[in-house]
Write an enzyme that holds these catalytic residues in place. Structure first.
Site: not given
Length: 221
Positions: A148, A179, A163
């Protein structure tokens, strides 16, 4: 630039306070740029585009509102969080280019383990195709998210970052719509069958950084 590695999970408020102080110091010329490698205890963060309906299990872990871009994200042990505090005044004031460079960095890092990470239009982050899993109902291949990305800028100095899933509890992502994207899953390096350690990933991140985010030339006095 300074590389910082945390040896124990860092509480989110503590990490945020550190980043804000470091960003202020960088913008004032009192500190060098920094990349901080860490893990968090299990928690969810809400970006500026987060929708309340995407928090499916609000009482499962602590939830923190944050000023980074994006929607809901899970952080926890086994996931390498990489906070990038970089001066875009020196690196170029181009947000789109910067986010693209972060994606390139993740993709290059995954390639060190022979993993093909890819961008997808309309989907933030880095994805891997899963031919080993059943396709989606429309027949398109299943794809899982492995990394992400969400950043924030203050006076053109970045913080938050990326991450990458090494070996987190993937079940913990079930408390959110990661998300804001439904229909696809989440994976990790270990889930892909790769016995990668956090130290292995850190070494790959350091080895590929300059290739994707080269240091700007120093100006002469």
């Amino acid at each position: 630039m300074e590389w910082i590695t945390a040896t124990a999970p860092v509480p989110y408020p503590e990490a945020l306070a550190f980043m804000e102080a470091r960003v202020d110091a960088i913008s004032q010329g009192r500190a060098d740029e920094a990349v901080w490698l860490l893990e968090h205890p299990p928690l969810y963060t809400a970006g500026t585009s987060a929708k309340a309906a995407d928090l499916l299990w609000p009482d499962r872990f602590a939830v923190y509102a944050t000023g980074r871009g994006g929607q809901y994200t899970y952080h926890g042990p086994g996931q390498r969080v990489v906070y990038v505090m970089l001066d875009l005044n020196r690196r170029g004031r181009d947000v789109r280019r910067f986010v693209c460079a972060l994606e390139d960095w993740v993709i290059a890092t995954l390639a060190e383990f022979n993993v093909l990470g890819e961008r997808r239009a309309g989907r933030v982050g880095v994805w891997v195709t899963r031919p080993d899993k059943a396709p989606l109902p429309d027949g398109t291949p299943r794809e899982d998210k492995i990394a992400a990305i969400g950043v924030k800028l203050r006076k053109w100095v970045s913080f938050h970052g990326i991450s990458i899933n090494v070996e987190p509890d993937l079940g913990h992502f079930g408390g959110i719509v990661p998300c804001g994207i439904s229909g696809h899953g989440v994976t990790s390096l270990v889930d892909l069958g790769l016995p990668v350690t956090m130290a292995d990933l850190d070494a790959a991140l350091m080895a590929t950084f300059d290739r994707c985010l080269p240091a700007p030339p120093r100006t002469s006095a």
